[in-house]
Structure formats: structure tokens, C-alpha cells
Design an enzyme around this catalytic site. Structure first.
Site, mmCIF file in Angstrom:
data_model
loop_
_atom_site.group_PDB
_atom_site.id
_atom_site.type_symbol
_atom_site.label_atom_id
_atom_site.label_comp_id
_atom_site.label_asym_id
_atom_site.label_seq_id
_atom_site.Cartn_x
_atom_site.Cartn_y
_atom_site.Cartn_z
ATOM 1 N N HIS A 65 0.824 -1.214 0.000
ATOM 2 C CA HIS A 65 0.000 0.000 0.000
ATOM 3 C C HIS A 65 0.857 1.262 0.000
ATOM 4 O O HIS A 65 0.336 2.353 -0.242
ATOM 5 C CB HIS A 65 -1.033 -0.020 1.137
ATOM 6 N N ASP A 111 0.360 -7.559 1.824
ATOM 7 C CA ASP A 111 0.725 -6.132 1.766
ATOM 8 C C ASP A 111 2.249 -5.978 1.672
ATOM 9 O O ASP A 111 2.884 -5.454 2.575
ATOM 10 C CB ASP A 111 0.161 -5.423 3.005
ATOM 11 N N SER A 203 4.196 2.518 8.121
ATOM 12 C CA SER A 203 3.892 1.395 7.230
ATOM 13 C C SER A 203 5.070 1.060 6.343
ATOM 14 O O SER A 203 5.786 1.946 5.888
ATOM 15 C CB SER A 203 2.726 1.737 6.317
ATOM 16 N N GLY A 204 5.216 -0.229 6.084
ATOM 17 C CA GLY A 204 6.301 -0.690 5.223
ATOM 18 C C GLY A 204 7.579 -0.926 5.999
ATOM 19 O O GLY A 204 8.458 -1.641 5.542
HETATM 20 N N1 ARG Z 1 -1.227 2.054 7.425
HETATM 21 C C1 ARG Z 1 -0.350 2.882 8.200
HETATM 22 C C2 ARG Z 1 0.677 3.551 7.302
HETATM 23 O O1 ARG Z 1 0.424 3.657 6.136
HETATM 24 C C3 ARG Z 1 0.262 2.150 9.341
HETATM 25 C C4 ARG Z 1 -0.766 1.829 10.312
HETATM 26 C C5 ARG Z 1 -0.292 1.175 11.513
HETATM 27 N N2 ARG Z 1 -1.366 1.367 12.436
HETATM 28 C C6 ARG Z 1 -1.356 0.931 13.669
HETATM 29 N N3 ARG Z 1 -2.325 1.265 14.459
HETATM 30 N N4 ARG Z 1 -0.380 0.199 14.099
HETATM 31 O O2 ARG Z 1 1.668 4.096 7.726
#
Ligand code: ARG
Length: 257
Positions: A65, A111, A203-204
Site C-alpha cells: 500500500h 501487503d 507502514s512498510g
Molecule cells: N497504514 C499505516 C501507514 O500507512 C500504518 C498503520 C499502523 N497502524 C497501527 N495502528 N499500528 O503508515
């Protein structure tokens, strides 16, 4: 009545300060020298939006993503830079982007993306978890999460690299928190009461234990909420897929030219 209001306001104020004081939602600063393989991704303007891990000299593993809908030429990998405002380390543009062919959305799994660089990045890669590392997914195992993401749910991303320790949670906790969680190719990590978590911008990026990449930050509801832990890609499940893309060659020694 007025006094109650004053007390409430005072309480709100102290609560606000307490929240502003914690780092990476309950984390602390981390050193890039000790964690050389953690990178951040930016757009061509230098806006940081995700993390990643150098898993081979020319390969960066991140979340699908983070990469979907972006051309390789629109991505920048920043390696060796703990402070986003410094010019330490290197900025490299990938030459190609691989996205897991089954990827649909983060909460449906797969992902994962791999960015391929033209030149080896001048940092030591982190090996990915393999079958022999399955014990690292036992509930309670402390994993280290790293990133430059938000330090509170609605806050800004961090200028500095941050880390937090997040124990692996039982899959039953994860499915209790999220009806979407039905697949063993993800796992949850964190604390039942919340307070410490990854957040937007992380993320990532990596979850690490025993010198292995165990998880990739993927999704969660809000950040650090009670009963809503972070969800991570179970890297070991993808060991075979990833071997094809990343290759098995041992990390090359980067010689000065
Ligand atoms: N999807 C988020 C990003 O793009 C990361 C989310 C992690 N969320 C969490 N509550 N641990 O950076």
C-alpha cells in the site's frame, strides 16, 4: 459548576501534555548506526510517507500500500538518515517496483512490495525471517518496531527515527479486535491497553527480533487505541515468494570505488 469546568479543563490540559510527551506513540529515539537497514520512503518533494527495510544490497522491502499507484521514478528511498532534516546517507530512486500479485488492500493481506535499486545501497541488509525463525511469532515475543511515523494518532510524523517494543499478540486477540483478520499471513503486536503502537508513516517499516525481519507494518484502527493493536505482515509466510524476488545471494561487500 464553574469549578467543575476548571477542573475538567485542567485535566484535559495535563492529559494533552502527557500525550505530546510520548514519542512514536510510546517509543523512543533509535540509532540508524545500530539499525542501518531501516529506510524511509519519500515522494520527489521529500515528503516522507512510509518506511522500508534493505533486505539485499539493491532490494528494499516495504508494504504494497506504500508503493501501489506510484511509478518507480516517483519514489525515493532514503538510507542512512536518522534525522529527516539532515542530509546524511543517500537518496536513491528505484528502477522497478514489484507488488505482491495477490495484493488488493492492506487488510486483505499480501501487503508487500519490493523496490529494486540500480546501485547497491551502502548499508548492511537485514535478513528476512525463514521457517527456522517460526518461534519468533510466539505470543509474547518482544519485537522492535522502527519508523518515522506519527507520534500520536492525529499528530505529525517524526523528524527522527523512533522505535518501540511490541510483543506478539495471540491470533485470537487479533481476530477479536478485527473481523477482517482471518488469515495467518498477518499477526498483531502491541499491548491490550494500547498506548504503544506504530502509526501512519510507519507502514512498510520493520518489526525486528533476533537480527531478522519478522514483520512489516501494515494497518490498524487509529493508533495506540485500547483493543486495536497494529497488524503486521507475517514475513515468514512469504519467505518463498520473496526469495524469488529478492534473490538468495549473500549480501555483497560494498567496496569504495
Ligand atoms: N497504514 C499505516 C501507514 O500507512 C500504518 C498503520 C499502523 N497502524 C497501527 N495502528 N499500528 O503508515
Amino acid at each position: 459548576m464553574r469549578r467543575l469546568l476548571v477542573v475538567l479543563l485542567a485535566l484535559l490540559f495535563t492529559a494533552g501534555t502527557a500525550v505530546a510527551d510520548v514519542q512514536v506513540v510510546g517509543g523512543a529515539r533509535a540509532s540508524i548506526a545500530i539499525n542501518p537497514w531501516v529506510v524511509h520512503l519519500t515522494d520527489p518533494n521529500g515528503y516522507q510517507f512510509c518506511g522500508g527495510t534493505v533486505v539485499a544490497p539493491t532490494k528494499v522491502l516495504t508494504a504494497a500500500h506504500c508503493a501501489i499507484g506510484r511509478k518507480a521514478g516517483q519514489l525515493r528511498v532514503v538510507a542512512g538518515r536518522e534525522d529527516k532534516k539532515s542530509d546524511a546517507g543517500v537518496v536513491a530512486t528505484p528502477v522497478s517496483v514489484w507488488i505482491h500479485p495477490q495484493y488488493v488492500s492492506a487488510d486483505r493481506g499480501e501487503d508487500l512490495a519490493v523496490l529494486t535499486m540500480q546501485e547497491p545501497l551502502p548499508v548492511t541488509p537485514l535478513p528476512m525471517a525463514e521457517q527456522a525463525d517460526n518461534d519468533l511469532y510466539q505470543p509474547g515475543t518482544p519485537l522492535r518496531a522502527l519508523g518515522w511515523g506519527r507520534t500520536s494518532e492525529n499528530g505529525r510524523t517524526s523528524r527522527y527515527l523512533m522505535e518501540a517494543t511490541l510483543p506478539v499478540l495471540p491470533d485470537t486477540d487479533c481476530s477479536g479486535a478485527y473481523p477482517q483478520f482471518v488469515r495467518a499471513d498477518m499477526f498483531c503486536a502491541g499491548y491490550p491497553e494500547g498506548k504503544v503502537d506504530t502509526c501512519q508513516g510507519d507502514s512498510g517499516g520493520p518489526l525486528v527480533a533476533a537480527g531478522k525481519l519478522v514483520g512489516v507494518t501494515s494497518w490498524g484502527e487509529g493508533c495506540a487505541r485500547r483493543g486495536k493493536p497494529g497488524v503486521y505482515v507475517r514475513v515468514v509466510r512469504y519467505a518463498d515468494d520473496l526469495r524469488q524476488v529478492v534473490g538468495t545471494a549473500p549480501p555483497a561487500v560494498v567496496e569504495p570505488q
